[in-house]
Write a protein that holds these residues in place. Structure first.
Motif: not given
Length: 477
Positions: A101-127
């Protein structure tokens, strides 16, 4: 000599209060420079010329007082002991957030919403998987290769697997596409723990573990410690403790390694090499090896009874007090308070690390000693983190790697911010030249005669240049 005039009575009517007036006593010229965000522009400084017309430069070794960018990623107030990521206090993020969550905040400027978090977490973990050839390359290292050396090399090598993400091959503007840029962010965040875990497994002579879906830090522990146990699950307290440590280490403004990443990015270097460059800077013991140095210091002290004598040696400059003081903080490092609490939670699971008693007693004595109070030397984040890593069973040479994994989030944030900066330029500091000028060329035979004369002269004189020539000749012959 340059003289600054700041009194209102010394400024002319046309001069602004938001300006900086300089009188050059060498020429008598007066310069007025606008002050914006409490800074003056280097371009304005270039207007100041010496009597012979040369530009007057600003000498600042180590960039102690040089600003080279505008950033909205992290805020630090060293005098008050404040650290914020995108406006959020480090204390609140460590308590309520996860590292991703903090990584998302640092890179994109805001804490993620539920949908943003699900997508970001999935993208990172599948890489989290990387090419088999990278694994084979890592296996070619010596059995005792330093994990950080392996990490730097492997991260740099990743660029060869993704030529479509290299500006030198795919075009100067290949990162302008947000999809392409995000692809590299997912890939690097996901792959970094896998490379780190592989370097650890290599060091202990075990087969590398492939990633398994789960939480970011949980998956990292799995790759580190699983020994063919299909039901392996790391302890949740340790997972959370490391996740908090990752949050604390994720970003810290323009430190040495972050500056290195920005420096490389200014040449439009591919992001994998930029991250490898940041990791190389972090490899240095003055940057990423501080917590290991604390551990060595505590081990050397040995017992609490030896602390007073050690303190006296520090005052007499016979020993160094590691883990105290900071380039920026002149107050208690806010991260250090959080780390101390994390230490207590880890010790409940792993058992109390014997060095913690020495560390706590050392902190108590130092914080009440006028010598350290006057110098504003307070514990920093490294003072307790090394003890925690030791309690968790990590070898000291792996500590810089544990620092690198979370700091990549900050590096990626700065890289992305730099790409969008309309004022970005390739980094090119100036120098003060102190060498020879306009020397006549000498043939080899003339140089031989000169060196032989210098060698003879060293027997009776102490000339610096003659001694230097003799040292060189002696080392080669």
């Amino acid at each position: 000599m340059l003289k600054r005039h700041i009194a209102a009575s010394e400024t002319s009517e046309c001069q602004s209060n938001d300006s900086f007036t300089v009188v050059d006593n060498r020429t008598g010229n007066t310069y007025e420079m606008p002050v914006t965000d409490n800074t003056i522009s280097a371009k304005d400084l270039q207007k100041i010329k010496s009597p012979d017309g040369e530009v007057t430069r600003y000498f600042d070794p180590g960039y102690m007082n040089t600003v080279n960018c505008r950033s909205s990623i992290a805020f630090i107030d060293g005098e008050k002991g404040i650290l914020e990521y995108r406006g959020y206090s480090i204390e609140e993020l460590a308590e309520k957030s996860t590292f991703l969550e903090v990584a998302f905040l640092l890179i994109y400027g805001e804490l993620p919403t539920i949908q943003q978090w699900k997508k970001f977490n999935k993208k990172v973990m599948t890489h989290t998987f990387h090419h088999n050839e990278l694994r084979n390359m890592m296996k070619s290292f010596r059995y005792d290769a330093h994990p950080m050396g392996m990490f730097v090399s492997a991260m740099s090598a990743l660029s060869t697997f993704h030529p479509e993400a290299n500006p030198a091959l795919a075009g100067q503007n290949c990162y302008d596409d947000p999809i392409a840029r995000n692809k590299q962010i997912y890939r690097i965040l996901g792959t970094a723990p896998t490379i780190a875990a592989s370097s650890y497994r290599h060091r202990i002579g075990r087969e590398y573990n492939s990633p398994r879906y789960g939480g970011y830090t949980e998956n990292f522990f799995y790759m580190l410690d699983n020994l063919n146990d299909s039901d392996f699950k790391p302890h949740p307290v340790l997972v959370r403790a490391l996740d908090v440590l990752f949050i604390l280490h994720a970003e810290h403004e323009l430190n040495c390694s972050t500056s290195a990443v920005r420096h490389l990015a200014s040449a439009n270097t591919d992001i994998y090499t930029c991250i490898a460059g940041g990791a190389a800077a972090l490899y240095g013991p003055l940057h990423g090896g501080a917590n290991e140095a604390v551990l060595k210091m505590l081990t050397k002290i040995g017992t609490k009874d030896n602390i007073p004598a050690f303190i006296e040696k520090v005052k007499n400059k016979e020993e160094k007090l590691m883990g105290f003081g900071h380039r920026v903080y002149k107050n208690y490092d806010p991260r250090a308070k959080i780390v101390r609490k994390v230490a207590e939670e880890v010790f409940e699971v792993c058992g109390k690390e014997t060095l913690i008693d020495i560390a706590m007693e050392l902190e108590t004595i130092a914080l009440n000693d006028p010598y350290f109070i006057e110098k504003k030397l307070y514990p920093n984040v490294d003072f307790y983190s090394g003890v925690i890593y030791k309690a968790m069973g990590f070898p000291p040479d792996f500590y810089p790697v544990l620092f690198t994994i979370p700091r990549i989030a900050g590096w990626l944030a700065h890289w992305s911010e730099f790409l969008d900066d309309k004022d970005k330029k390739i980094v090119r500091p100036r120098q003060i030249y102190t060498g020879h000028r306009k020397r006549g060329y000498e043939l080899k035979v003339e140089r031989d005669v000169k060196v032989n004369v210098s060698l003879e002269s060293t027997k009776s004189t102490n000339g610096v240049r003659r001694k230097a020539a003799y040292r060189y000749w002696k080392s080669e012959h």
